[in-house]
Design a protein around this motif. Structure first.
Motif, PDB file in Angstrom:
ATOM      1  N   MET A 297       1.664  -2.349   4.464  1.00 16.33           N
ATOM      2  CA  MET A 297       1.261  -3.627   3.883  1.00 16.33           C
ATOM      3  C   MET A 297      -0.061  -4.074   4.471  1.00 16.33           C
ATOM      4  O   MET A 297      -0.334  -3.855   5.656  1.00 16.33           O
ATOM      5  CB  MET A 297       2.302  -4.713   4.175  1.00 16.33           C
ATOM      6  N   ARG A 298      -0.864  -4.701   3.652  1.00 21.36           N
ATOM      7  CA  ARG A 298      -2.057  -5.418   4.099  1.00 21.36           C
ATOM      8  C   ARG A 298      -1.760  -6.903   3.949  1.00 21.36           C
ATOM      9  O   ARG A 298      -1.351  -7.352   2.869  1.00 21.36           O
ATOM     10  CB  ARG A 298      -3.276  -5.039   3.261  1.00 21.36           C
TER      11      ARG A 298
ATOM     12  N   GLY B  49      -4.312  -8.012   8.719  1.00 20.18           N
ATOM     13  CA  GLY B  49      -3.331  -7.216   9.426  1.00 20.18           C
ATOM     14  C   GLY B  49      -2.739  -6.129   8.546  1.00 20.18           C
ATOM     15  O   GLY B  49      -2.704  -6.253   7.316  1.00 20.18           O
ATOM     16  N   PHE B  50      -2.288  -5.062   9.190  1.00 20.34           N
ATOM     17  CA  PHE B  50      -1.610  -3.962   8.505  1.00 20.34           C
ATOM     18  C   PHE B  50      -0.349  -3.616   9.289  1.00 20.34           C
ATOM     19  O   PHE B  50      -0.390  -3.516  10.525  1.00 20.34           O
ATOM     20  CB  PHE B  50      -2.505  -2.725   8.417  1.00 20.34           C
ATOM     21  N   VAL B  51       0.751  -3.431   8.572  1.00 20.22           N
ATOM     22  CA  VAL B  51       2.023  -3.021   9.174  1.00 20.22           C
ATOM     23  C   VAL B  51       2.661  -2.016   8.233  1.00 20.22           C
ATOM     24  O   VAL B  51       2.618  -2.180   7.015  1.00 20.22           O
ATOM     25  CB  VAL B  51       2.969  -4.227   9.366  1.00 20.22           C
TER      26      VAL B  51
ATOM     27  N   LEU C 108       0.855  -1.185   0.000  1.00 21.54           N
ATOM     28  CA  LEU C 108       0.000   0.000   0.000  1.00 21.54           C
ATOM     29  C   LEU C 108       0.889   1.232   0.000  1.00 21.54           C
ATOM     30  O   LEU C 108       1.736   1.398   0.886  1.00 21.54           O
ATOM     31  CB  LEU C 108      -0.904   0.005   1.237  1.00 21.54           C
ATOM     32  N   ILE C 109       0.696   2.093  -0.993  1.00 22.25           N
ATOM     33  CA  ILE C 109       1.552   3.264  -1.169  1.00 22.25           C
ATOM     34  C   ILE C 109       0.779   4.515  -0.780  1.00 22.25           C
ATOM     35  O   ILE C 109      -0.269   4.819  -1.346  1.00 22.25           O
ATOM     36  CB  ILE C 109       2.051   3.371  -2.629  1.00 22.25           C
ATOM     37  N   ASN C 110       1.281   5.199   0.222  1.00 17.16           N
ATOM     38  CA  ASN C 110       0.724   6.469   0.702  1.00 17.16           C
ATOM     39  C   ASN C 110      -0.681   6.298   1.298  1.00 17.16           C
ATOM     40  O   ASN C 110      -1.304   5.232   1.232  1.00 17.16           O
ATOM     41  CB  ASN C 110       0.720   7.519  -0.407  1.00 17.16           C
ATOM     42  N   GLY C 111      -1.161   7.383   1.871  1.00 16.12           N
ATOM     43  CA  GLY C 111      -2.463   7.348   2.514  1.00 16.12           C
ATOM     44  C   GLY C 111      -3.594   7.058   1.567  1.00 16.12           C
ATOM     45  O   GLY C 111      -4.625   6.487   1.974  1.00 16.12           O
ATOM     46  N   GLU C 112      -3.444   7.419   0.294  1.00 15.35           N
ATOM     47  CA  GLU C 112      -4.515   7.187  -0.682  1.00 15.35           C
ATOM     48  C   GLU C 112      -4.851   5.703  -0.811  1.00 15.35           C
ATOM     49  O   GLU C 112      -5.999   5.346  -1.110  1.00 15.35           O
ATOM     50  CB  GLU C 112      -4.115   7.759  -2.044  1.00 15.35           C
ATOM     51  N   GLU C 113      -3.888   4.821  -0.632  1.00 20.18           N
ATOM     52  CA  GLU C 113      -4.151   3.385  -0.679  1.00 20.18           C
ATOM     53  C   GLU C 113      -4.338   2.797   0.715  1.00 20.18           C
ATOM     54  O   GLU C 113      -5.141   1.877   0.894  1.00 20.18           O
ATOM     55  CB  GLU C 113      -3.006   2.666  -1.403  1.00 20.18           C
ATOM     56  N   PHE C 114      -3.624   3.333   1.692  1.00 20.60           N
ATOM     57  CA  PHE C 114      -3.647   2.755   3.033  1.00 20.60           C
ATOM     58  C   PHE C 114      -4.947   3.025   3.775  1.00 20.60           C
ATOM     59  O   PHE C 114      -5.593   2.104   4.285  1.00 20.60           O
ATOM     60  CB  PHE C 114      -2.462   3.295   3.832  1.00 20.60           C
TER      61      PHE C 114
END
Length: 418
Positions: free
Chosen positions: A156-157, A131-133, A21-27
């Motif tokens: 990452m998801r 999970g997300f890290v 996941l790249i940047n807040g737009e995806e996260f």
């Protein structure tokens, strides 16, 4: 990298899904969607939680989850999130959200003094299944529309067996450190298994703490760099690592490995870029390529080695992250994920970075040489120096607004005074 050798005692998990996941737009949409679908439990750790458009969206997602019966627990750092006000907190706690602060301390003359040994991890676990890290905080400066100082960052998801390790690590910090009494919670992974066609990644969760795992993340970097044969790309916001990692990066370049560092060219903390630049000559003269990302502040903490090894997480390569803070990184052994990350970082380095030539660094080197010498030896002995600092045991405290009081001071200060 050919099926690299794990260190003894490590717990690698196979058959995981890994999504970059790249940047807040995806996260942010991915996290909020996972919370929106939660049935039983949401656990969150973060350094920064801010009352802005991103923070308010997360607040509402957590309130909605709590109101439909999901157990919601959130742990924020007492330094990074010390500006939350009582009304913002009250809206969450009244809905049933369990909100904890990691080592909150009052300000002294308006200055935050609890700088060292911070909770810097960014973990999310939903129902023990997703999970997300990563390195992304819950604030608007991780979105492009924030302006020129919006941060470039990664997360990452994940799904699969690795989520169990993430779940246990998060509960261990929330439950044991806070000494709070809670009902026992079984492992919750009862949902659908990851798709067998996409769940190919082998992963390991590596955490850094001040007791049992003081240098685990650094050791993973050292191991990967030492065994590299083709390529190394490190994109790291605050690059001021220990002497051993600097030496191994230089040695890798000497033996023909393509070593590229993507570092800050538009810093959010100018002092950190100054520190990084003191190391440039040492690395450039043996063939390490340094590119400074100039489009906006780089906040990422990612790396890849050869064609299989990669890491994404919260740990910078600086003294705070490597020797003091609580950090969490995923180590990934997966060719497809490595290729995805390589494609992105290569494009970033070629189109949005400026190259730093050795000739430029050598200008004025005569007066910087003594400073660099001192820096090297400071870095080499930094862990021992840090060991002399008081190693207090940070406490977790529930964030509860004082009844009947609407504070004008930050909620952490008010909680301390109450």
């Amino acid at each position: 990298m050919q099926d690299f050798i794990a260190h003894p005692g490590e717990h690698w998990r196979t058959d995981n899904e890994a999504q970059l996941l790249i940047n807040g737009e995806e996260f942010f949409p991915s996290v909020f969607a996972a919370i929106g679908g939660a049935r039983e439990e949401v656990l969150i750790e973060t350094f920064i939680f801010r009352d802005d458009k991103v923070g308010r969206e997360l607040q509402q997602a957590l309130i909605d989850a709590a109101q439909r019966g999901v157990r919601v627990e959130m742990l924020v750092d007492g330094y990074g999130s010390d500006e939350l006000q009582a009304p913002f907190i009250r809206a969450m706690t009244d809905a049933g959200v369990h909100l904890l602060a990691f080592d909150p301390q009052p300000r002294r003359f308006g200055v935050r003094t609890n700088l060292f040994r911070r909770l810097h991890r960014k973990h999310v676990v939903v129902d023990g299944e997703i999970g997300f890290v990563g390195g992304i905080n819950y604030c608007a400066d991780h979105l492009a529309d924030y302006g020129p100082m919006a941060k470039q960052d990664y997360a990452m998801r994940v799904r699969g067996p690795i989520v169990a390790d993430l779940h246990r690590a998060t509960l261990k910090l929330m439950d044991e450190t806070s000494r709070l009494t809670r009902a026992a919670r079984p492992w919750l992974s009862r949902g659908p298994a990851p798709d067998a066609d996409t769940a190919k990644a082998r992963m390991l969760l590596s955490v850094r703490d001040n007791t049992e795992h003081t240098n685990d993340i650094e050791q993973h970097y050292l191991h990967a760099v030492t065994h590299a044969r083709q390529r190394i790309i490190i994109a790291n916001a605050y690059f001021f690592p220990g002497y051993r990692l600097l030496r191994e990066l230089r040695n890798a370049a000497r033996r023909g490995v393509d070593v590229t560092l993507i570092l800050q060219g538009m810093p959010d903390i100018p002092l950190m870029r100054l520190c990084s630049r003191l190391l440039y000559n040492y690395l450039l003269r043996d063939g390490v390529v340094i590119r400074e990302y100039t489009e906006r502040p780089l906040h990422g903490k990612v790396a890849l080695v050869d064609e299989r090894w990669a890491t994404v997480g919260s740990s910078n390569l600086d003294p705070l992250s490597l020797s003091l803070n609580l950090e969490g990184n995923l180590i990934i052994d997966d060719r497809a994920f490595n290729a995805r990350l390589h494609e992105h970082l290569h494009e970033l380095s070629q189109t949005k970075c400026k190259s730093i030539p050795l000739e430029r660094v050598l200008r004025g080197y005569w007066w910087r040489a003594p400073i660099i010498f001192v820096c090297f030896h400071f870095l080499r002995h930094f862990p021992a120096i840090v060991g002399l600092l008081p190693a207090h045991s940070p406490k977790l405290k529930p964030m509860l607004p004082t009844p009947g009081v609407t504070p004008v001071t930050p909620a952490f200060d008010q909680e301390k005074a109450s």
